[in-house]
Design a protein around this motif. Sequence first.
Motif, PDB file in Angstrom:
ATOM      1  N   SER A 201       0.734  -0.870  -0.268  1.00 38.56           N
ATOM      2  CA  SER A 201      -0.146   0.133  -0.303  1.00 38.56           C
ATOM      3  C   SER A 201       0.876   1.478  -0.028  1.00 38.56           C
ATOM      4  N   ALA A 202       2.128   1.363   0.787  1.00 39.64           N
ATOM      5  CA  ALA A 202       2.990   2.106   0.452  1.00 39.64           C
ATOM      6  C   ALA A 202       3.750   3.085  -1.549  1.00 39.64           C
TER       7      ALA A 202
ATOM      8  N   ARG B 103       6.542   7.455   2.716  1.00 43.51           N
ATOM      9  CA  ARG B 103       4.927   7.160   3.198  1.00 43.51           C
ATOM     10  C   ARG B 103       5.393   5.562   3.872  1.00 43.51           C
TER      11      ARG B 103
ATOM     12  N   THR C  22       7.413   8.610  -1.888  1.00 39.34           N
ATOM     13  CA  THR C  22       7.342   6.995  -1.096  1.00 39.34           C
ATOM     14  C   THR C  22       8.258   7.062  -0.093  1.00 39.34           C
TER      15      THR C  22
ATOM     16  N   ARG D 266      -3.872   4.964  -0.800  1.00 42.97           N
ATOM     17  CA  ARG D 266      -4.698   4.742   0.967  1.00 42.97           C
ATOM     18  C   ARG D 266      -4.785   6.402   0.763  1.00 42.97           C
TER      19      ARG D 266
ATOM     20  N   GLY E 255       0.557   3.921  -3.035  1.00 44.61           N
ATOM     21  CA  GLY E 255      -0.014   5.059  -2.007  1.00 44.61           C
ATOM     22  C   GLY E 255      -1.071   5.178  -2.565  1.00 44.61           C
TER      23      GLY E 255
ATOM     24  N   GLN F 177      -2.293   9.408   1.410  1.00 40.78           N
ATOM     25  CA  GLN F 177      -0.468   8.778   0.769  1.00 40.78           C
ATOM     26  C   GLN F 177       0.304   9.786  -0.539  1.00 40.78           C
ATOM     27  N   ASP F 178      -0.827   9.519  -1.299  1.00 42.58           N
ATOM     28  CA  ASP F 178       0.053  10.374  -2.757  1.00 42.58           C
ATOM     29  C   ASP F 178       0.630  11.514  -2.266  1.00 42.58           C
TER      30      ASP F 178
END
Length: 539
Positions: free
Chosen positions: A249-250, A266, A263, A255, A253, A258-259
Amino acid sequence: MRRTGPISGRRRRYAAVAAVALVCSTALSVSPLAAAGGGPSPAPALDWKPCPKDARYDCATATVPLDWADPGGRTIRLAVVKRKATGPGRRVGTLFFNPGGPGGPGTVQMPQNYATFPREVRERFDIVSWDPRGVGNSTAVDCFASPEESEAWVASRPAGFPVGERERAEWIDAYRELGRACERRDPELLRHVSTADTARDLDWLRRAVGEPRLTYLGISYGTILGATYAGLFPDTVRALVFDSNIAPSAWTGDRPGQDRLPTFLRMGSDGTAAATLERFLSLCGSTTVARCAFSAGGPRATREKFEELTRRLRERPVGAWTYARTVADTVNSLYVVHPGWTELAARLQQLWLGRAPGTSSAVAPAPVPVPYTGDEQAAAVFCGDSPNPRDPGVYHAAEEAAAARHGDTARYWTWAAEPCATWPVKGADRYLGPWNKPTPPVLVIGTVYDPSTPYEDARAMAAELADARLLTHRGYGHTALINPSGCVQDHVSRYLLDGVLPPPGASCEPGLPPFPTPEPRGGIATGGGGTAGAVRQAP
């Protein structure tokens, strides 16, 4: 990035390992796989021949479609290397290995780190690796007309990360120009070097060696590649080992909010690097200068000494050793404990004394030239796959916020992703999940003090997969493979050979602690952590 991403620092160290580097140049004729979803063509056959510089290894060059959705179109080459099982009468099959990066050339890094694979694995498996598309000896992303042009570009941007408004502008301009140069040179290739493209190549290679199901070990970025393979080809998985993980998920991105973060923030690379640096300084300060040259006689005093050194370097660099270069070198040198931590302490002490550090005497040149692995090779995969803020102006604010939480190392990891702000191309075949398609159980290994991929990302990987078992390595450095623990190696061997997982909640101590106590006759006390195995010198 090659110089700034999680695998980047490690890749530079790998390239300095006193081990065998190979150039795989034997060509073969193969028929490409049919378009994705259209069913495979008859299995290809790899024409293995002894590698030209080291006959212990076999080499081949595979030909695959640039675009798996258009198998009749342009093709590209993949350089492949194999080390046969040393106990062929007891051979289990083929273990595929990806050394991370993105952008790690497996034809170099697998041979360099071959001795760190568990003994039983070397005896029972052929070990195969390859340079992923866009990298190294495969059809590579190369955006410069000459080595001199590449060197001039490197010299045009600050070392480590930018400090101050002028350097920030230089950094942003340099990476914007790199992206433009790459797009001018081969835009079609840039669109087809995604993790999903490489996972399809891996499935092709699996069939090429005659394996009905995949047995795989991926480290660092190689964990995302392995998880992508499991999502695309869940029915052809036999066994997967993911060592030093990136949370899926990191990476994607996907969630909320998160974007808006780079990276590596995150992922939590800033926090885990800070924790590992703190541990390095505390352990250094807990021993003598004979074992750790930077020791100030106590953990707190040694941490304060490092803070004072970085303050000095901000005002007055030592030759080419600026504050930013020193922080970047520190983070990268935490990847491999032996001899990396001892050598890092010696360099920091030289800087403390006002002397520019020399080249490590532990580094031996590879017996053959290693391939070109410029920043653009990692950027093409990383920036095309993982979303990052597109406004270069936001990175300074992100840097300051992260540094307020985690200090100097956060500045390094924030700017590591900035090249993606101006990267011109997104991957045409990005994989965004799902990550929980049913497969046989996956073995996930997380190291507690890892300067790049946090232990929490290993927990997240294990949670996001459909069936996984987390093994905790209570050690140091980036990946348990190149910082070996006999306990971890035993669990990996049992899993790969027989499918036996560690018990829930299992943990392992490191094989050899940092700054070990020399024994009277020149041996080294292991500290009770298990056998260390043969450790290659990297960095």
